[in-house]
Design an enzyme around this catalytic site. Structure first.
Site, PDB file in Angstrom:
ATOM      1  CG  HIS A 191      21.139   7.217 -12.647  1.00 43.46           C
ATOM      2  ND1 HIS A 191      19.787   7.473 -12.575  1.00 43.46           N
ATOM      3  CD2 HIS A 191      21.278   6.098 -13.386  1.00 43.46           C
ATOM      4  CE1 HIS A 191      19.131   6.559 -13.257  1.00 43.46           C
ATOM      5  NE2 HIS A 191      20.017   5.708 -13.763  1.00 43.46           N
ATOM      6  CG  ASP A 240      20.713   2.121 -11.229  1.00 37.76           C
ATOM      7  OD1 ASP A 240      20.641   1.790 -10.034  1.00 37.76           O
ATOM      8  OD2 ASP A 240      19.930   1.685 -12.102  1.00 37.76           O
ATOM      9  CG  ASP A 241      23.972   4.075 -14.804  1.00 35.60           C
ATOM     10  OD1 ASP A 241      23.631   2.887 -14.689  1.00 35.60           O
ATOM     11  OD2 ASP A 241      23.344   4.897 -15.488  1.00 35.60           O
ATOM     12  CG  HIS A 244      23.466  -1.384 -13.191  1.00 32.76           C
ATOM     13  ND1 HIS A 244      22.161  -1.770 -13.359  1.00 32.76           N
ATOM     14  CD2 HIS A 244      23.553  -0.138 -13.719  1.00 32.76           C
ATOM     15  CE1 HIS A 244      21.485  -0.800 -13.954  1.00 32.76           C
ATOM     16  NE2 HIS A 244      22.320   0.199 -14.195  1.00 32.76           N
ATOM     17  CG  HIS A 304      24.157   0.965 -18.350  1.00 34.26           C
ATOM     18  ND1 HIS A 304      23.208   1.467 -19.212  1.00 34.26           N
ATOM     19  CD2 HIS A 304      23.657   1.144 -17.108  1.00 34.26           C
ATOM     20  CE1 HIS A 304      22.184   1.933 -18.526  1.00 34.26           C
ATOM     21  NE2 HIS A 304      22.436   1.744 -17.240  1.00 34.26           N
TER      22      HIS A 304
END
Length: 185
Positions: A155, A8-9, A59, A63
């Site tokens: 991540h 993620d991210d 995503h 965020h």
């Protein structure tokens, strides 16, 4: 014994290439849950992730961990802005991951309206808790809790991910030795 590794991210100009190198070394694919704001400055990196056979998902734009408390229009805007950014890199995601795993009726409704499948995770090694979590804790958590059909959360963006990269180098070969196979979603 199939499992999925999700990141993620990102994309992140420092850590995403390092993650890609680890994945290539072991010949596995993963799922990269990308933030729209990160995509524009890293278009070539997004294309590199896709060219390596990894899945790219939405995503949100920035965020926003408060999606369940936003209006339907605000949630759709988060999704649409990220989709538009990813389209610039030739990507059209079919999966959505809510930041922080914060789901709610408005988020599910927006996903359905955009044709996105909501996907969460089952193993959280807490690599996001930098600098409190160590590489060893990330590895231990993954090796202790992963079973067939799990989705591991890690991540590649959102801060210093050097411990995540180090953990991947340790736990991926151990999981492979246990007979697990990695599949991108």
């Amino acid at each position: 014994m199939a499992i999925a590794l999700s990141l993620d991210d990102g994309p992140h100009p420092v850590y995403t290439p390092q993650v890609l190198a680890v994945l290539a070394h072991y010949g596995i694919t993963a799922t990269f849950n990308m933030i729209g704001q990160q995509v524009g400055p890293n278009l070539s990196l997004v294309r590199e992730v896709a060219a390596a056979g990894h899945t790219i998902t939405n995503h949100t734009w920035n965020h926003d961990e408060h999606l369940p408390h936003r209006t339907y229009a605000q949630v759709c805007a988060q999704i649409d802005r990220c989709n538009d950014a990813l389209a610039e890199a030739g990507q059209h995601p079919t999966i959505f991951r809510a930041p922080g795993g914060n789901w709610g009726p408005v988020v599910y409704r927006a996903c359905a309206a955009r044709g996105l499948r909501p996907v969460d995770w089952t193993v959280d090694p807490r690599d996001w808790d930098q600098p409190r979590v160590t590489t060893e804790e990330i590895v231990s958590n993954v090796l202790t809790h992963t079973k067939a059909h799990d989705i591991i959360l890690d991540h590649d963006g959102g801060g210093d991910r050097s411990r995540t990269v180090a953990a991947l180098k340790i736990y991926i070969p151990k999981l492979l030795d246990k007979g697990f196979t990695f599949a991108a979603m």
